[in-house]
Design a protein around this motif. Structure first.
Motif, mmCIF file in Angstrom:
data_model
loop_
_atom_site.group_PDB
_atom_site.id
_atom_site.type_symbol
_atom_site.label_atom_id
_atom_site.label_comp_id
_atom_site.label_asym_id
_atom_site.label_seq_id
_atom_site.Cartn_x
_atom_site.Cartn_y
_atom_site.Cartn_z
ATOM 1 N N VAL A 277 0.824 -1.206 0.000
ATOM 2 C CA VAL A 277 0.000 0.000 0.000
ATOM 3 C C VAL A 277 0.859 1.257 0.000
ATOM 4 C CG1 VAL A 277 -1.709 1.330 1.297
ATOM 5 C CG2 VAL A 277 -1.916 -1.154 1.148
ATOM 6 N N GLN A 278 1.852 1.295 0.863
ATOM 7 C CA GLN A 278 2.672 2.505 1.003
ATOM 8 C C GLN A 278 3.617 2.728 -0.170
ATOM 9 O OE1 GLN A 278 4.639 3.477 4.681
ATOM 10 N NE2 GLN A 278 2.731 4.564 5.020
ATOM 11 N N GLN A 279 3.995 1.624 -0.829
ATOM 12 C CA GLN A 279 4.993 1.677 -1.897
ATOM 13 C C GLN A 279 6.289 2.325 -1.394
ATOM 14 O OE1 GLN A 279 3.679 2.526 -5.923
ATOM 15 N NE2 GLN A 279 1.555 2.268 -5.310
ATOM 16 N N LYS A 280 6.600 2.004 -0.154
ATOM 17 C CA LYS A 280 7.857 2.392 0.478
ATOM 18 C C LYS A 280 8.407 1.163 1.192
ATOM 19 C CE LYS A 280 6.725 7.254 1.251
ATOM 20 N NZ LYS A 280 6.572 8.346 2.253
ATOM 21 N N PRO A 281 9.720 1.113 1.403
ATOM 22 C CA PRO A 281 10.286 -0.060 2.076
ATOM 23 C C PRO A 281 9.818 -0.172 3.521
ATOM 24 C CG PRO A 281 11.955 1.648 1.805
ATOM 25 C CD PRO A 281 10.753 2.095 1.023
ATOM 26 N N VAL A 282 9.590 -1.396 3.966
ATOM 27 C CA VAL A 282 9.212 -1.700 5.343
ATOM 28 C C VAL A 282 10.278 -2.617 5.927
ATOM 29 C CG1 VAL A 282 7.507 -2.831 6.829
ATOM 30 C CG2 VAL A 282 6.746 -1.396 4.918
ATOM 31 N N ALA A 283 10.744 -2.300 7.135
ATOM 32 C CA ALA A 283 11.796 -3.087 7.785
ATOM 33 C C ALA A 283 11.190 -4.124 8.725
ATOM 34 C CB ALA A 283 12.748 -2.178 8.553
ATOM 35 N N ILE A 284 11.872 -5.255 8.843
ATOM 36 C CA ILE A 284 11.453 -6.345 9.727
ATOM 37 C C ILE A 284 12.645 -6.736 10.594
ATOM 38 C CG2 ILE A 284 10.504 -8.667 9.867
ATOM 39 C CD1 ILE A 284 9.507 -8.310 6.984
ATOM 40 N N ILE A 285 12.428 -6.777 11.905
ATOM 41 C CA ILE A 285 13.471 -7.182 12.854
ATOM 42 C C ILE A 285 13.089 -8.526 13.471
ATOM 43 C CG2 ILE A 285 14.615 -6.645 15.046
ATOM 44 C CD1 ILE A 285 14.211 -3.679 14.402
ATOM 45 N N ALA B 87 -3.596 -8.994 4.555
ATOM 46 C CA ALA B 87 -4.803 -8.164 4.615
ATOM 47 C C ALA B 87 -4.730 -7.178 5.773
ATOM 48 C CB ALA B 87 -6.041 -9.047 4.742
ATOM 49 N N ALA B 88 -4.202 -7.627 6.914
ATOM 50 C CA ALA B 88 -4.064 -6.725 8.060
ATOM 51 C C ALA B 88 -3.097 -5.591 7.742
ATOM 52 C CB ALA B 88 -3.587 -7.503 9.290
ATOM 53 N N ALA C 176 -2.150 0.134 6.620
ATOM 54 C CA ALA C 176 -1.457 1.118 5.785
ATOM 55 C C ALA C 176 -2.419 1.989 4.999
ATOM 56 C CB ALA C 176 -0.496 0.412 4.831
ATOM 57 N N SER C 177 -3.535 1.430 4.553
ATOM 58 C CA SER C 177 -4.470 2.201 3.723
ATOM 59 C C SER C 177 -5.340 3.133 4.548
ATOM 60 C CB SER C 177 -5.357 1.254 2.911
ATOM 61 O OG SER C 177 -6.148 0.449 3.771
ATOM 62 N N GLU C 178 -5.519 2.822 5.847
ATOM 63 C CA GLU C 178 -6.363 3.633 6.726
ATOM 64 C C GLU C 178 -7.748 3.858 6.106
ATOM 65 O OE1 GLU C 178 -4.179 7.181 7.692
ATOM 66 O OE2 GLU C 178 -2.943 6.133 9.165
ATOM 67 N N SER C 179 -8.279 2.807 5.515
ATOM 68 C CA SER C 179 -9.582 2.845 4.851
ATOM 69 C C SER C 179 -10.319 1.554 5.176
ATOM 70 C CB SER C 179 -9.411 2.953 3.330
ATOM 71 O OG SER C 179 -8.668 4.082 2.970
ATOM 72 N N PRO C 180 -11.636 1.546 5.021
ATOM 73 C CA PRO C 180 -12.359 0.281 5.165
ATOM 74 C C PRO C 180 -11.846 -0.731 4.154
ATOM 75 C CG PRO C 180 -13.883 2.143 5.116
ATOM 76 C CD PRO C 180 -12.543 2.686 4.747
ATOM 77 N N ILE C 181 -11.742 -1.970 4.584
ATOM 78 C CA ILE C 181 -11.222 -3.014 3.693
ATOM 79 C C ILE C 181 -12.167 -4.203 3.708
ATOM 80 C CG2 ILE C 181 -9.750 -3.885 5.567
ATOM 81 C CD1 ILE C 181 -7.837 -4.973 3.471
ATOM 82 N N VAL C 182 -12.324 -4.811 2.541
ATOM 83 C CA VAL C 182 -13.054 -6.065 2.409
ATOM 84 C C VAL C 182 -12.077 -7.085 1.841
ATOM 85 C CG1 VAL C 182 -15.017 -7.255 1.383
ATOM 86 C CG2 VAL C 182 -15.214 -4.838 1.993
ATOM 87 N N ALA C 183 -11.928 -8.214 2.523
ATOM 88 C CA ALA C 183 -11.000 -9.255 2.087
ATOM 89 C C ALA C 183 -11.758 -10.569 1.932
ATOM 90 C CB ALA C 183 -9.866 -9.422 3.090
ATOM 91 N N PHE C 184 -11.342 -11.363 0.947
ATOM 92 C CA PHE C 184 -11.950 -12.670 0.694
ATOM 93 C C PHE C 184 -10.866 -13.734 0.703
ATOM 94 C CE2 PHE C 184 -14.933 -9.685 -1.063
ATOM 95 C CZ PHE C 184 -16.185 -10.243 -0.852
ATOM 96 N N LEU C 185 -11.030 -14.724 1.576
ATOM 97 C CA LEU C 185 -10.079 -15.838 1.677
ATOM 98 C C LEU C 185 -10.834 -17.153 1.622
ATOM 99 C CD1 LEU C 185 -8.549 -13.425 3.181
ATOM 100 C CD2 LEU C 185 -7.327 -15.216 4.401
#
Length: 568
Positions: free
Chosen positions: A71-79, A433-434, A439-448
């Motif tokens: 969503v952000q189209q920026k790098p995200v770090a993981i530790i 999905a989470a 990141a989008s700060e918007s309502p989301i609908v997900a289908f799994l």
């Protein structure tokens, strides 16, 4: 200076390099060996420079970071800490590689003298992700023998490589003990940091790489090719690159085939269905030129068309990667789509093939009749637009349902759609999905699907952190219904492919303190959604369907359209 304090100085430089590069989110799994990185990340959050996220499951954490980065189209770090904690990131790293999503893995490690000698939680971590990272750094354990300038420039070179070729950076960071009781007041003022003091207090990268704005040049024979019979195929694209595609294709009079991931409203929807008609399929192959924008096409029928096409083939995508699985002799443009369109103005002309439009319009009513009024997989896919908020985002899992949506629905133009279709795995879909939701700060609908949901139950904990209306549909067809499409004996299919589980998700939702509903009709679902959109939290909606309904409707639609006589 104590070892623990210098570990923190070392970590400070690492994380500040990443922040100056553009990292705004750091995802942290618990662990002891990663303490210097974790505590420095917490300090950055206290200074409002980053947002830290935590999760107890590294596999889910990796996919959560993936959703944030998509969503952000920026790098995200993981530790993460050392050992198998690092290995659990592998599936998310593969998906990030396939979709060119920027992740930066910071794996804490034991120092070299503790590797391969029986020390606890010490495994060889260097190069453990094979060729999937675009850059890999195996740092030495923190030592003042290495200048701070060297550390910054080494890390920034990897970041620059990621900018040129998006994907994953793996930075392996060994730490010697002790890891705790650092003298925090000494960290910022240590002499080792003095040469980079000005940079530490700023927000710019250490090295300046001026943007290389390469102009997209018009193809030398564009005046010739734009007057020919063409097909424009649009795959997965960032939303900002979709503007003007439909107008361009309509002006050209070309056939426009769009993937559900494209964000481009389909002028010829249901292509996966109507392309099953061999007459129209063969007519489309008479095109002189096919231009493909983006990649990752879901539809089997569109892929069959691309595979069969033997004419002039152009592919446009900003990536430097190969994106044509059928290996056409081709012209390859490495460019953003909207830049390419501006460089290649359309020629106004009449449509060269009218049958796809007639068949697409026929399919609209035909699909409506076939899916019926019951609440099932096919009707959900066909009417998915009814379920979506105007200001929301859609996340689609893998297997059968994403194919049904691609084949049977028509979304509004530029509606954000996110998927994990790089490797198309069923792992980490709740987690992704989470990440998309936060990141989008918007309502989301997900289908799994149900197997996807069972595979990622730990990540339901992440959905408790979402503070926007979040609706998670679990399509429970009691196993892997996608395998109903395979020509395998039913008994073998059930035992080794579909794997019926006879489970439901009400108690699972309760375990994670999530709202739950199981509607039986469209009226029930409408009421459930009304309440769910009023909550700033997650609602699990379980749709229990017969095991073969969705696949049977899908197969019947394809079969009947394939036999339809055009013009009757």
């Amino acid at each position: 200076m104590s070892v623990s304090t210098f570990n923190r100085c070392w970590s400070k430089v690492i994380l500040k390099t990443l922040v100056n590069y553009g990292v705004q989110h750091i995802c942290i799994a618990p662990g002891s060996r990663s303490t210097p990185l974790t505590l420095e990340a917490a300090r950055l959050q206290d200074e409002s420079l980053v947002t830290c996220h935590t999760h107890f499951d590294e596999r889910g954490l990796g996919f959560f970071a993936l959703g944030l980065a998509k969503v952000q189209q920026k790098p995200v770090a993981i530790i993460v800490t050392s050992g198998t904690a690092v290995a659990n990131l592998y599936p998310a790293i593969i998906e990030a590689y396939q979709t060119q999503t920027n992740l930066i893995i910071l794996s804490a490690d034991r120092p070299l003298e503790l590797i391969d000698c029986g020390a606890n939680q010490a495994i060889p971590q260097q190069g453990m992700f094979a060729h999937y990272p675009v850059a890999q750094i195996n740092l030495p354990k923190p030592s003042q023998d290495y200048s701070a300038n060297w550390l910054v420039s080494t890390l920034e070179q990897a970041c620059y490589q990621q900018k040129l070729t998006p994907g994953v950076i793996h930075i392996n960071v060994p730490f010697a003990e002790p890891l705790y009781q650092a003298e925090t007041e000494q960290i910022d003022n240590h002499s080792w940091l003095q040469p980079i003091k000005v940079w530490l207090n700023g927000s710019k990268p250490w090295q300046n790489h001026p943007e290389n704005q390469t102009e997209v040049l018009i193809h030398e024979k564009w005046d010739f090719w734009r007057a020919k019979r063409g097909v424009l195929v649009v795959g997965r694209l960032p939303l900002e690159q979709t503007m003007g595609i439909t107008t361009w294709a309509n002006t050209m009079g070309w056939v426009l085939l769009t993937d559900i991931q494209s964000g481009v409203e389909a002028t010829l929807p249901y292509a996966d269905i109507w392309l099953a008609n061999q007459t129209v399929f063969n007519q489309l192959l008479q095109a002189d030129i096919v231009i493909q924008l983006g990649s990752g096409i879901i539809s089997k029928r569109i892929n069959q068309f691309l595979q069969s096409f033997q004419g002039e083939y152009w592919l446009v995508d900003h990536s430097q990667r190969r994106l044509d699985p059928y290996h056409h002799k081709q012209t390859r443009f490495h460019a953003k789509i909207h830049h390419w369109l501006r460089a290649h103005p359309p020629l106004r002309q009449k449509p060269w093939l009218l049958e796809p439009l007639a068949l697409s319009q026929f399919c609209a009513n035909f699909i409506e009749q076939q899916v019926g009024s019951n609440l099932n997989e096919a009707s959900l896919a066909h009417h998915i637009e009814r379920l979506l908020p105007s200001n929301g985002v859609l996340f689609l899992g893998n297997s059968l349902f994403v194919r049904l949506v691609d084949a049977l629905c028509k979304l509004p133009n530029n509606y954000p759609v996110y998927t994990n279709r790089g490797a198309s795995g069923i792992d980490g879909l709740f987690a992704t999905a989470a990440g998309v939701a936060i990141a989008s700060e918007s309502p989301i609908v997900a289908f799994l699907g149900d197997l996807s949901a069972l595979y990622d139950l730990n990540s339901l904990a992440l959905l408790r952190k979402v503070k926007f209306p979040t609706i998670i549909f679990v399509i429970n067809n009691n196993g892997g219904a996608i395998f109903d499409m395979l020509p395998v004996d039913n008994e073998v299919k059930d035992q080794y492919y579909r794997l019926p589980h006879n489970l439901e998700f009400s108690q699972i939702a309760a375990t994670f303190d999530l709202n739950y509903s199981r509607p039986y009709t469209w009226a029930d679902l409408t009421s459930t959604l009304k309440n769910a959109y009023l909550r700033k939290s997650t609602t699990i909606i379980e749709i229990k369907v017969n095991s073969t309904d969705g696949s049977t409707i899908y197969k019947n639609l394809i079969k009947q359209i394939s036999q339809a006589v055009i013009g009757t």
